[in-house]
Design a protein around this motif. Structure first.
Motif: not given
Lengths: 453, 337
Positions: A110-112, B29-30, B55-60, B102-105
C-alpha cells in the motif's frame, strides 16, 4: 445489562464499524487495478484521473479498516477468552495465516501504491496495485474461512473438551465457505459499485462533468448491472446451503413457525416470539416452499421444531428483509442504468439522483446480511461446539460498558469524518484528480531503483 | 499435520517468533509513535508535514508487527493471552483508541478542509501517539512486576509509561535526524539529546526494579558465573548511551556524515534492553505465574503455523527491505500520485 450482552454489543459495534471499510477496499483495489490497466492500455488521462481520485478514497478506507481491525484482534482475547481456549487450535492457525499471507502484503505494498508512483517504474507500481488488491482479497478469504467454519464446523475432533484440528482441507473448505465467500465478495463489489456510481452521479449533477467522472460512473453502473442479479442467484444458493446446515436460521429468516409444506413467502409481518406467531402478515402462498425446496408442497422446518435453541426471530427476520429489499433496488437500478447507457450513452437526471441517494446502499445491505447470518447463529458461537455464553470473559460489566461507550463515540465521530471527507473530495474532485503540477522529480531519494512514471 | 519438533522445542520456537515480532513492533512503530509525540513541539506546518511524510509509507506495515506479535501470543499461548489481556483490559482499550486516532489522523490530515481542520487532526495524531506510547509503557510496567496491584507497583507502571514514551520520542528523533535536513534536522538533534536521558534513566529504573521485586531474577543476574557472562549487556548499553551523547553533541556533521548512526544505535539500545528483559523472565510468559511450556497450544496446530511462517516470513522481510529501499533517503512531500 449483563457483561455477556455488553460484550456482544461491543463486539457487534466493532465488527459492524470494521466491515464497512473492507467491504469497500476489497473490491475497490481491483477497480483501481482496472483503472490503471485501462490507462496503461489506452493512455487516456481520464482513467488515470479516476485512479487518482479513487485511490484517495481507498487510502482513507484502508486506514479505517486497519485500525478497527487491530481493535478486533485484541477483542478476541479481552472479550471472548473462552473462544480461543476451546477452538484456538483451529481459529489460531487461520488467523495466523491471514496476518502472514495478507496483512503484511497489503500494508507494505500500500505504501508503494500510494506514495511510490514517482519513485518506481510504472510496472512496479502496477504490480504493487495487484498485490494490494490480492492481499485484501486473501484477507477476506481467511476471515471468511474462520467465520464459515464457525457456522459449519468440519475437519475437527473434540479431545478433553478442546477442539483439535484433524483435516485442514476440510476445515478450510468447510461446507458453507464457497457460498459465503462468493456472497461476501460480490457484496463488496456491489458496495463499491454503488459508492463509485453514487459519488460520480453526485458530481455529475453538480455540473462536474469531466471524462474522469464519466468513466467512473460508467464503471460503477456496469458493475452494478452485472453483480446485482448475480448476487440474487448466489444469495439463493447460500440460503439453500444454510437450510441444509442451519435450518433454525432459515426458519427465523422466513418467519416460519411450523414445520409443514406450502410455506408462504412472508413479505412483511411482525413476528411475535412470545405468542409464537406473526402479526399483520402479508405473504405469497407456497412462496417459501418454492424457493427453498423448488416444490410448492415442499416441507420446510419451522421454528417450533427448535424451541429454546433458535435465534431471536425479529432481528433476523427484519434484517433479512432489509437486505433483500436493498438488493432488489440494486438490481432495478443497475439494469435501468445499463439500459440507458446502452441506448442513450448517458443517464437521465432521475436515475442519477437515484444513484446519488443509493451511494451507501451497499453498507446497508452488507450490514443487514451480516446481522442475519450472525444473529441467526445464536445461541451458538461455533455451531454445535461452543455457545456464545460459554466464551465470554471474566471482565466486569462496568469495564465493558465504559470501553463500549468510548468506542461508540469514536466510531460515530470517525464515520461522520469519513463521509464528510468523501463528499469534500468529491466536491473538489477536479483538484483531487488533477495532474499534480509539472514539478520535477525531487532530486533526493528514489533508492536504487530507476526513477520513472 | 504431524509435528516434526518436540512440544518444548515448538513452544520455544514460538516464544522466539513472538519476541522477535514484539521487538520489531517496538522498534518500528516506536519511531512512528515517537515522531507523533514530537509533532506538537513545532508549530510550523511545513515541518509537521515533513515529519509525517517521513513515516507515511511505513506506519501501516510497522503496526502489523503488533498484530503478528499479539496474534502469536493468541495462537501459540492462548491461556497466557487470556490472562495478560484480561489483567490489562483498560490500558489495552486505551491503547487501541490511541492507535485508532493516530492511524486515521494520518489520512484525514492529508485531506483536511482547511488549516483549522488540519490542526485538529494533528492533535489527534499527537494525542493518539502519546496515548498509545504511554499505555504501552504502563503495560510493560504492570507486566514486569507480575500485575502486582500495590501502590508502589502502580507508581512504577506510571514511571515506566513515561520511560517508554521518552524512549519512543528518542528513537523518533533519531529517525528524523536520518530522514530530514535543515532546521528540522537540527531540531531533531536537540530532541534526541533531551530524550536520551529519559531512555538512560528508564533502563536503569527497570534494571533495578526487577531484581528488587523478584529474588529469582536477582539470582539469575547476580550469581556467579552469570554476573560475568552477562556483564557485556549492561556494559554495552552504557557505552552506547555515552557514545550517543558524545555524537549527538556534534550533529549534524558536515556532509551529513553518520546520519544513520543515532537511529541504528537506538535500535541497538532497544534490542539490548529487550534481551535483558527476556533473560529475566525466561521461561515465564506470565511473570512468576505461567511458563511458556505450560501455556503452549496443541503441537499439530503450532506445526502448521510454523510451516507457513517459515515460508512466508522471508518473503515479508524481502518486501519490507524493498519498501525501505524505495523510500530511502530524505523524506519528501507525500503525494498520492
Amino acid at each position: 445489562m449483563d457483561a455477556l450482552l455488553l460484550a456482544r454489543i461491543q463486539f457487534a459495534a466493532n465488527i459492524s464499524f470494521h466491515i464497512l471499510f473492507p467491504t469497500i477496499t476489497i473490491a475497490l483495489g481491483w477497480v483501481l487495478l482496472f483503472f490503471k490497466l485501462r490507462f496503461n492500455a489506452t493512455r487516456n488521462e481520464a482513467w488515470m484521473d479516476a485512479y487518482r481520485f479513487w485511490v484517495k478514497v481507498f487510502a482513507l478506507s484502508f486506514a479505517l479498516g486497519v485500525v478497527s481491525g487491530i481493535t478486533m484482534s485484541f477483542q478476541f482475547g479481552t472479550n471472548w477468552p473462552g473462544f480461543m481456549e476451546k477452538v484456538g487450535n483451529v481459529a489460531g492457525p487461520l488467523l495466523a495465516y491471514e496476518v502472514l499471507t495478507a496483512f503484511f502484503l497489503e500494508a507494505t505494498f500500500l505504501g508503494i501504491m500510494l506514495f511510490g508512483f514517482r519513485r518506481v517504474p510504472n510496472w512496479v507500481h502496477t504490480t504493487a496495485t495487484v498485490l494490494v488488491a490480492f492481499g485484501t482479497t486473501m484477507s477476506a478469504f481467511w476471515i471468511l474461512v474462520l467465520n464459515s467454519w464457525m457456522h459449519t464446523p468440519a475437519g475437527h475432533e473434540l479431545r478433553d473438551g478442546i477442539v483439535h484440528a484433524v483435516d485442514w482441507f476440510a476445515i478450510v473448505f468447510n461446507p458453507s465457505l464457497p457460498y459465503r465467500l462468493a456472497h461476501m465478495l460480490i457484496a463488496s463489489g456491489l458496495t463499491c459499485a454503488f459508492l463509485i456510481a453514487g459519488l460520480s452521479a453526485w458530481r455529475w449533477l453538480r455540473g462536474d462533468r469531466g471524462d474522469a467522472v464519466r468513466v467512473a460512473l460508467r464503471t460503477g453502473v456496469v458493475m452494478a448491472a452485472v453483480l446485482a442479479p448475480t448476487q440474487l442467484v448466489v444469495g439463493d444458493m447460500h440460503g439453500l446451503n444454510t437450510l441444509e446446515h442451519q435450518p433454525a436460521k432459515v426458519a427465523a429468516m422466513e418467519g416460519n413457525w411450523e414445520t409443514r409444506g406450502h410455506v408462504p413467502l412472508v413479505l412483511f409481518a411482525i413476528p411475535d416470539e412470545a405468542a409464537r406467531t406473526n402479526h399483520f402478515e402479508i405473504a405469497i402462498p407456497s412462496g417459501a416452499s418454492l424457493i427453498l425446496t423448488h416444490r410448492a408442497d415442499g416441507v420446510v422446518p419451522g421454528l417450533n421444531e427448535f424451541e429454546g435453541k433458535h435465534p431471536p426471530v425479529a432481528p433476523v427476520f427484519y434484517a433479512f428483509r432489509i437486505m433483500v429489499g436493498t438488493g432488489m433496488l440494486m438490481i432495478a437500478m443497475g439494469l435501468a442504468g445499463a439500459f440507458f447507457l446502452w441506448r442513450r450513452g448517458e443517464l437521465p437526471r432521475l436515475l442519477l439522483r437515484g444513484f446519488a441517494v443509493m451511494t451507501f446502499a451497499g453498507w446497508v445491505a452488507t450490514l443487514a446480511g451480516w446481522y442475519v447470518t450472525e444473529i441467526g447463529r445464536q445461541p451458538w458461537l461455533v455451531t454445535g461446539v461452543l455457545t456464545t455464553a460459554d466464551a465470554v470473559g471474566p471482565v466486569p460489566a462496568g469495564s465493558v460498558g465504559t470501553t463500549l461507550a468510548m468506542y461508540l463515540i469514536i466510531y460515530a465521530l470517525l464515520l461522520a469524518a469519513y463521509v464528510g471527507t468523501l463528499y469534500r473530495l468529491a466536491a473538489k474532485g477536479k483538484v483531487a484528480e488533477a495532474v499534480p503540477g509539472n514539478q520535477p522529480v525531487p532530486p533526493t531519494g528514489g533508492g536504487p531503483l530507476p526513477q520513472g512514471a | 499435520m504431524t509435528p516434526f519438533l518436540s512440544p518444548d522445542a515448538l513452544a520455544l520456537t514460538f516464544a522466539a517468533l513472538m519476541a522477535a515480532s514484539i521487538l520489531a513492533y517496538v522498534v518500528l512503530d516506536g519511531f512512528d509513535l515517537g515522531v507523533g509525540l514530537l509533532l506538537p513541539t513545532t508549530a510550523d506546518v511545513a515541518q509537521r508535514d515533513r515529519m509525517v511524510a517521513s513515516i507515511g509509507p511505513f506506519w501501516d506495515a510497522n503496526e502489523t508487527w503488533l498484530v503478528l506479535g499479539v496474534g502469536l501470543l493468541l495462537v501459540a499461548f492462548p491461556v497466557a493471552h487470556g490472562m495478560v489481556l484480561t489483567a490489562l483490559y483498560m490500558p489495552v482499550a486505551l491503547m487501541l483508541v490511541g492507535l485508532i486516532l493516530r492511524g486515521v489522523a494520518f489520512e484525514f490530515r492529508a485531506k483536511a478542509a482547511g488549516p483549522l481542520d488540519k490542526r485538529r487532526w494533528d492533535a489527534a495524531f499527537a494525542g493518539g501517539s502519546a496515548l498509545a506510547a504511554l499505555t504501552q509503557g504502563w503495560m510493560l510496567g504492570r507486566y514486569v512486576l507480575g500485575f502486582d496491584p500495590s501502590a508502589g507497583a502502580l507508581l512504577f507502571a506510571a514511571l515506566s509509561a513515561m520511560g517508554v514514551a521518552g524512549a519512543y520520542a528518542f528513537i523518533g528523533a533519531c529517525w528524523l535526524i536520518w530522514r530530514t535536513e535543515g532546521d528540522l534536522q537540527k531540531q531533531a538533534v536537540a530532541w534526541a539529546r533531551r530524550t536520551l536521558w529519559v531512555v538512560g534513566l528508564g533502563i536503569v529504573g527497570v534494571s533495578l526494579a526487577t531484581p528488587l521485586a523478584s529474588p529469582r531474577i536477582l539470582a539469575r543476574w547476580f550469581e556467579m558465573p552469570n554476573l560475568l557472562l552477562l556483564a557485556p549487556l549492561p556494559l554495552a548499553t552504557t557505552a552506547l548511551v555515552i557514545g550517543l551523547h558524545a555524537l549527538l553533541k556534534h550533529m549534524p556533521l558536515p556532509g551529513d556524515a553518520l546520519k544513520r548512526v543515532p537511529f541504528w544505535a537506538a535500535v541497538a539500545l532497544f534490542c539490548l534492553s529487550f534481551a535483558g528483559l527476556a533473560w529475566s523472565f525466561f521461561p515465564y510468559i506470565v511473570p512468576e505465574q505461567l511458563t511458556l511450556f505450560q501455556a503452549a497450544s496443541a503441537p499439530e496446530s503450532l506445526t502448521i503455523i510454523l510451516v507457513g511462517a517459515l515460508f512466508v516470513l522471508p518473503v515479508i522481510l524481502a518486501y519490507t527491505v524493498l519498501a525501505w529501499r524505495i523510500f530511502g533517503g530524505k523524506a519528501m512531500d507525500l503525494r498520492y500520485d
